[in-house]
Design an enzyme around this catalytic site. Structure first.
Site, PDB file in Angstrom:
ATOM      1  CG  ASP A 270      -1.871   1.127   1.273  1.00  0.00           C
ATOM      2  OD1 ASP A 270      -2.613   1.298   0.287  1.00  0.00           O
ATOM      3  OD2 ASP A 270      -1.884   1.856   2.275  1.00  0.00           O
ATOM      4  CD  GLU A 317      -1.861   2.312  -3.682  1.00  0.00           C
ATOM      5  OE1 GLU A 317      -2.245   3.182  -4.495  1.00  0.00           O
ATOM      6  OE2 GLU A 317      -1.453   2.591  -2.539  1.00  0.00           O
ATOM      7  CG  ASP A 369      -8.703   3.814  -1.208  1.00  0.00           C
ATOM      8  OD1 ASP A 369      -9.285   3.778  -0.107  1.00  0.00           O
ATOM      9  OD2 ASP A 369      -7.469   3.846  -1.321  1.00  0.00           O
TER      10      ASP A 369
END
Length: 472
Positions: A270, A317, A369
């Site tokens: 992430d 990511e 998200d």
């Protein structure tokens, strides 16, 4: 563990463990998880991606976990505990309000924790504390388990109760993973780059974090204002004291990645941008409007991890403040980046357009998200809507089907579809809204939502787009 998981054309499903069906207020490692794995295999897919599985922290967010090593106790299946005679079958009966509805962490805790206590008492009474497998688990995981148990025992419980829960979670996780391996489904985890201030990690090793004399962060994490939030996102996690990590040769990070790869076949890192530069916000700030980007030693970190653990199956990511330097860091370690189809249609030259995808990347319509594709379509500006329709030949009544086709047909080796899009769900079913501190992380699959008809549709598409492995 395979290191070539991203080197052939595959499809997958993004659905968090908390979102699977069940009768105890939250998805867990019980029958619902096995049903999802079987459905993924039936759909011709070979990947199951989850969000972080650590003990949830502030706002029940999986990205604010209170440990980088422990597993959220609520993921423990009561059905399996009953099968092992650690609780009575009658203990499984739950109020109907817990069954299959949205995830409710508070109600799930109120129901499950008394049964955890009961299981622990029965385990102790049956001599479980002396069992070889339990003692081996304690020994092999002592480096993080002792600190986690002391931290978790602040709730007044016996630290050994928390050790017992992690032992049972490890067993149940091992059973699910073995089943997934048997049916050809690879598990993809999610490694948050930062950790919560209120965590066992910070309590155990405050020297690894930039804290003042009172134990408060000098600077906190987040990202500046963007299309998600006019005030930016204030995550409030402490920044790392990188000099100490370097001095330890990144031992804490290596341990963190190692245990994650014992549970998953691959990991999404992430906020990969943060391994090149991180946004530092003053510790007392109320928004993320005023901060500064500072360099971070991501290259040294990844080199140390790779040297210790070997070639790593990681997804970068790389969304957000993507710069040539971030791209170079990603490419130098041969990590696939991410392409978001929701971002592809606002400009004619977008690198997210399907025909511009490299083979070595992972394409999503949207991630956790993002809005669902149906919700995205409803709010799409006219020019972007026209461009999407022209490229995809979308039916306005079901834009998610066109989006899935684009993802599957992409040159990208890896296409992962959020469960909400696979099921054609609307805006109210999105997982979270970035920058919003409440009302997130509660979406769950309805009973029988994963139908044979949808699986067959995806399987046929996987065959047509070269994403189906006939061995599975």
């Amino acid at each position: 563990m395979t290191t070539c998981i991203f080197n052939q054309r595959r499809a997958g499903l993004l659905v968090h463990l908390s979102s699977v069906t069940g009768t105890h207020g939250i998805g867990d490692l019980g029958p619902g998880a096995f049903q999802v794995a079987n459905w993924i295999a039936a759909s011709g897919s070979t990947l199951w991606q989850m969000l972080p599985i650590g003990p949830v922290g502030k706002g029940d967010s999986p990205y604010s976990a209170t440990s980088s090593f422990a597993i959220e106790p609520l993921f423990l299946s009561l059905e399996i505990l009953a099968r092992e005679k650690l609780i009575a079958p009658s203990a499984l009966r739950a109020p109907s309000k817990l069954a299959h509805k949205k995830t409710n962490y508070a109600k799930a805790r109120a129901f499950k924790w008394p049964r955890f206590h009961q299981a622990f008492a029965n385990f102790v009474a049956d001599g479980g504390m002396r069992r070889g497998d339990f003692q081996k688990f304690l020994r092999l995981n002592a480096s993080w388990l002792n600190g986690w148990c002391d931290f978790a025992a602040q709730d007044g419980n016996d630290p050994l109760l928390h050790a017992f829960l992690q032992f049972q979670l490890a067993k149940q996780w091992g059973s699910l993973r073995a089943h997934c391996q048997k049916i050809g489904v690879h598990l993809i985890g999610d490694l948050p780059i930062f950790v919560s201030l209120d965590s066992a990690d910070v309590r155990d090793r405050p020297d690894l974090f930039r804290l003042n004399a009172k134990g408060k962060p000098d600077v906190v994490t987040g990202v500046p204002p963007d299309c998600f939030s006019k005030n930016g996102q204030l995550w409030e996690h402490p920044h790392y004291r990188w000099a100490t990590h370097k001095h330890d040769n990144f031992a804490w990070w290596i341990s963190r990645v190692k245990i994650a790869l014992e549970r998953f076949d691959a990991l999404r890192i992430d906020h990969f941008v943060g391994l090149k530069q991180a946004y530092e916000i003053p510790g007392a700030a109320k928004t993320a409007r005023h901060g500064v980007w500072r360099p971070t030693p991501g290259r040294e970190l990844l080199t140390a991890i790779q040297k210790k653990l070997g070639t790593l199956p990681l997804i970068a990511e790389d969304l957000g403040a993507l710069t040539p330097a971030v791209e170079k860091l990603r490419d130098d370690f041969n990590l696939p980046g991410i392409k978001l189809l929701h971002n592809a249609f606002y400009a004619a030259n977008s690198s997210d357009l399907p025909h511009r995808h490299p083979a070595h990347c992972v394409v999503y319509p949207g991630t956790h998200d993002n809005d669902t594709t149906r919700g995205w379509w409803q709010g799409l500006p006219r020019a972007a809507r026209v461009r999407f329709t022209e490229i995809s030949c979308a039916n306005p009544k079901c834009p998610e089907q066109a989006m899935i086709r684009l993802a599957y047909a992409s040159p990208s080796n890896t296409a992962i579809i959020a469960a909400q899009d696979a099921l054609g769900l609307a805006r109210r079913d999105r997982m979270n809204v970035p920058g919003v501190s409440h009302g997130n992380w509660s979406w769950r699959l309805e009973p029988h939502a994963l139908t044979a008809q949808t699986a067959e549709m995806l399987r046929n598409l996987a065959v047509d787009c070269g994403r189906f492995d006939p061995k599975h």
